[in-house]
Write an enzyme that holds these catalytic residues in place. Structure first.
Site, short mmCIF file in Angstrom:
data_model
loop_
_atom_site.label_atom_id
_atom_site.label_comp_id
_atom_site.label_asym_id
_atom_site.label_seq_id
_atom_site.Cartn_x
_atom_site.Cartn_y
_atom_site.Cartn_z
N GLU A 186 -23.13 -9.52 29.06
CA GLU A 186 -22.53 -8.50 28.20
C GLU A 186 -22.97 -7.12 28.67
O GLU A 186 -24.13 -6.90 29.00
CB GLU A 186 -22.96 -8.76 26.74
CG GLU A 186 -22.77 -7.62 25.77
CD GLU A 186 -21.32 -7.17 25.59
OE1 GLU A 186 -20.44 -8.02 25.46
OE2 GLU A 186 -21.11 -5.95 25.57
N GLN A 234 -16.55 -9.84 15.66
CA GLN A 234 -15.13 -10.06 15.35
C GLN A 234 -14.83 -9.47 13.98
O GLN A 234 -15.50 -9.81 13.00
CB GLN A 234 -14.81 -11.57 15.35
CG GLN A 234 -14.65 -12.16 16.73
CD GLN A 234 -13.39 -11.70 17.45
OE1 GLN A 234 -12.51 -11.09 16.86
NE2 GLN A 234 -13.35 -11.97 18.74
N CYS A 242 -7.58 -10.98 23.09
CA CYS A 242 -6.96 -10.21 22.01
C CYS A 242 -5.71 -9.50 22.51
O CYS A 242 -5.19 -8.63 21.83
CB CYS A 242 -7.95 -9.22 21.41
SG CYS A 242 -8.62 -8.10 22.64
N CYS A 290 0.15 5.82 7.37
CA CYS A 290 -1.17 5.40 7.84
C CYS A 290 -1.03 4.48 9.06
O CYS A 290 -0.19 3.59 9.08
CB CYS A 290 -1.89 4.69 6.71
SG CYS A 290 -3.47 4.00 7.19
N CYS A 319 0.82 -1.21 0.00
CA CYS A 319 0.00 0.00 0.00
C CYS A 319 0.86 1.26 0.00
O CYS A 319 1.83 1.37 0.75
CB CYS A 319 -0.89 -0.01 1.23
SG CYS A 319 -1.99 1.42 1.33
N CYS A 333 -1.90 -0.16 9.24
CA CYS A 333 -1.03 -1.34 9.16
C CYS A 333 0.33 -1.01 9.77
O CYS A 333 0.82 0.11 9.65
CB CYS A 333 -0.77 -1.73 7.71
SG CYS A 333 -2.23 -2.30 6.84
N ASP A 392 -14.23 -13.84 27.03
CA ASP A 392 -13.64 -13.14 25.87
C ASP A 392 -13.63 -11.65 26.18
O ASP A 392 -14.37 -10.87 25.58
CB ASP A 392 -14.49 -13.46 24.62
CG ASP A 392 -13.89 -12.87 23.36
OD1 ASP A 392 -12.79 -12.28 23.43
OD2 ASP A 392 -14.52 -13.01 22.28
N CYS A 430 -6.91 1.09 0.15
CA CYS A 430 -6.73 0.28 1.36
C CYS A 430 -6.95 -1.17 0.97
O CYS A 430 -7.89 -1.47 0.23
CB CYS A 430 -7.72 0.72 2.44
SG CYS A 430 -7.49 -0.20 3.97
C1 SAM Z 1 -13.67 -8.87 22.69
S1 SAM Z 1 -15.37 -8.54 22.78
C2 SAM Z 1 -16.00 -10.18 22.67
C3 SAM Z 1 -17.40 -10.33 22.18
C4 SAM Z 1 -17.85 -11.71 21.73
N1 SAM Z 1 -17.37 -12.77 22.55
C5 SAM Z 1 -17.51 -11.94 20.27
O1 SAM Z 1 -16.64 -12.74 19.95
O2 SAM Z 1 -18.14 -11.29 19.41
C6 SAM Z 1 -15.53 -8.06 24.42
C7 SAM Z 1 -16.95 -7.70 24.83
O3 SAM Z 1 -16.94 -7.44 26.23
C8 SAM Z 1 -17.88 -6.42 26.51
N2 SAM Z 1 -17.52 -5.88 27.83
C9 SAM Z 1 -16.53 -5.03 28.16
N3 SAM Z 1 -16.45 -4.86 29.49
C10 SAM Z 1 -17.43 -5.62 30.03
C11 SAM Z 1 -17.85 -5.87 31.36
N4 SAM Z 1 -17.25 -5.29 32.40
N5 SAM Z 1 -18.88 -6.71 31.56
C12 SAM Z 1 -19.51 -7.29 30.51
N6 SAM Z 1 -19.14 -7.11 29.22
C13 SAM Z 1 -18.12 -6.28 28.98
C14 SAM Z 1 -17.74 -5.47 25.33
O4 SAM Z 1 -18.90 -4.69 25.18
C15 SAM Z 1 -17.52 -6.46 24.17
O5 SAM Z 1 -18.75 -6.80 23.57
#
Ligand code: SAM
Length: 487
Positions: A373, A323, A445, A89, A83, A92, A418, A176
């Site tokens: 969530e 994701q 992540c 930018c 790119c 990346c 997650d 991009c």
């Molecule tokens: C990395 S994402 C994972 C979402 C899902 N597992 C997926 O793969 O699509 C993290 C999620 O945690 C939520 N989150 C952040 N802090 C939180 C908390 N204290 N309690 C509940 N959820 C939370 C965010 O809104 C987000 O949707």
């Protein structure tokens, strides 16, 4: 290690350095042998194998930061970035090394974090799973508005991605390779559209913040969302019409990229949803976010298929997390479910569940799933997703994991977490442990917070069985992992 004379190194010194590795964050690292031992020196825009002349900019007790004065030898690992915006930018960071090398470096980052911060053996980390298609993989991109500055005077409106390490500046993007071929033309067109309005004084009181595109890589459905602060432009219908025309012209021409190496059919992207989001942000008043559907449907649909053949449909609305790499999300979720391996009598908690993706896949095999969530609109999506897929054995709770986890009366056999980049708060870890699940599956992540949290869980008696790195973000330094712990 680069040898230097035994005189002390000071800020401003120009020295020669060999870059040995790439740190998480994509800075090159070399080591200087000093009179006091070894000093790590970080240098931006370098790759392992580069030999550079640098000027020491920052000098701390344990590390220094240097800036390139000249290249003495360029590393054989360097390739020509695809790119034209690479370098300026911020989208990346690794385009100057090939994808196989990027993967090796990322795998090493996970190993480093797991051993140094978690105190585990390196062998627990499995070989990284790379993307089949390291370009055109993103299903969401957010482009920012800004103003050009010339001689200290505010100039034209601009739209693009943030300049690397300069969050207030924006690259004037016209190409991009992360999302789709049409993106360069679309961002250019949207920028021109608003520049014309701005020149006619029609953006006077309104701040435009960003323009976000989301696309279903499997469904072809596209959502556009313009975000502004403290006001609404009076030509939003015209903007929605502009976008409809743009996508109408793609029909039969531009096709959904990032699917070439799969058996999926090539799809033409179709616009189905256009939003304006207004952020009300006045000093001394609580910040508020309001979305207005300008045209089309409230959400886009996307289907995901895991390796065991399970295919589910998901709704994505402007604020819900999904994701960003569709193809690898299918791989990641498959791995998480494989690690959880729920029996049909098991209770599973899906914590930080977003729009319920992992939970819904899990519910196909488990007895009962509970998802928690924070984001309310994601929870609404999650409930709709369960309904749309005919899943009855799942319940979603809206709120903070740390506060609400204790309210689920049932003991889980498996807990899947997650969390966002900063990982789990110790209270949430404590609550999970108090339920004494047999298994904990940790999707992360951020290798550093993953290692820290796995370390905390280890102290409570959980054994780490595996850490599987999965590359969700080629050309960037980010890396996802699935870890499995058992009692
Ligand atoms: C990395 S994402 C994972 C979402 C899902 N597992 C997926 O793969 O699509 C993290 C999620 O945690 C939520 N989150 C952040 N802090 C939180 C908390 N204290 N309690 C509940 N959820 C939370 C965010 O809104 C987000 O949707």
């Amino acid at each position: 290690m680069t040898e230097v004379s035994d005189k002390p190194i000071n800020k401003g010194d120009v020295i020669e350095l060999e870059i040995e590795s790439l740190a998480f964050g994509a800075e090159g690292v070399g080591h200087l042998k000093t009179d006091k031992g070894s000093l790590a020196v970080f240098v931006e825009d370098t790759v392992p194998g580069d030999i550079v002349k640098i000027r020491i900019g920052t000098m701390k007790r344990k590390f220094a930061r240097g800036y390139i004065v000249d290249f003495i030898k360029k590393s054989p690992l360097r390739i020509t970035p695809r790119c034209k915006h690479f370098g300026s930018c911020g989208g990346c960071a690794l385009q100057f090394i090939d994808y196989a090398t990027q993967l090796k470096i990322k795998e090493q980052h996970v190993k480093d974090a797991i051993t140094r911060l978690g105190g585990f053996e390196e062998t627990i980390v499995k070989p990284i799973i790379g993307c089949k298609e390291p370009w055109y993989y993103r299903n969401k991109m957010e482009f920012s508005f800004s103003r050009e500055f010339k001689d200290g005077v505010e100039g034209r409106l601009t739209l693009g991605l943030h300049v690397r390490r300069r969050h207030h500046d924006v690259t004037e993007l016209s190409a991009c390779f992360l999302m789709n071929d049409y993106i360069g033309g679309l961002v250019t067109g949207v920028r021109d559209f608003f520049r014309k309005k701005d020149e006619k004084g029609r953006l006077k009181e309104i701040s435009l913040l960003n323009f976000t595109m989301r696309e279903g890589k499997n469904s072809g459905e596209v959502m556009a969302n313009l975000t502004g602060e403290n006001g609404e432009p009076d030509f939003l219908d015209e903007f929605a019409a502009y976008l409809r025309d743009f996508f109408a012209q793609l029909n039969g021409g531009e096709q959904m990229r990032g699917l070439k190496e799969t058996e999926q059919p090539i799809i033409t992207p179709k616009l189905v949803s256009v939003y304006f989001t207004q952020i009300i942000n006045f000093k001394g008043r609580p910040k508020k976010t309001m979305e207005r559907l300008l045209w089309g449907r409230e959400f886009i649909s996307e289907s995901l298929k895991t390796a065991d053949g399970t295919e589910l449909k998901f709704r994505i609305s402007p604020r819900s997390f999904f994701q960003p790499n569709t193809r690898q999300a299918e791989v990641l979720y498959g791995l998480a479910i494989e690690a959880a391996a729920p029996k049909n009598t098991d209770t599973v908690f899906d914590l930080f569940c977003g729009a319920g993706t992992i939970g819904c896949f899990c519910a196909r095999r488990a007895g009962k799933v509970y998802g928690i969530e924070l984001n309310e609109s994601a929870v609404k999506n999650a409930r709709d997703n369960a309904d749309d897929n005919g899943i009855k054995n799942i319940e979603f709770i809206s709120g903070d994991v740390g506060k609400l986890l204790g309210t689920i009366g049932k003991k889980p056999d498996t807990v899947i977490v997650d969390p966002p980049r900063n990982g789990m708060d110790p209270k949430a870890v404590e609550m999970i442990v108090s339920y004494a699940p047999d298994k904990i599956v940790y999707v992360s992540c951020n290798p550093s917070t993953l290692a820290r949290d796995l370390g905390m869980l280890k102290k409570t008696g959980y054994r780490l069985l595996s850490v599987q790195p999965v590359d969700m973000f080629p050309q960037t330094y980010h890396i996802e992992c699935v870890a499995l712990m058992e009692k």
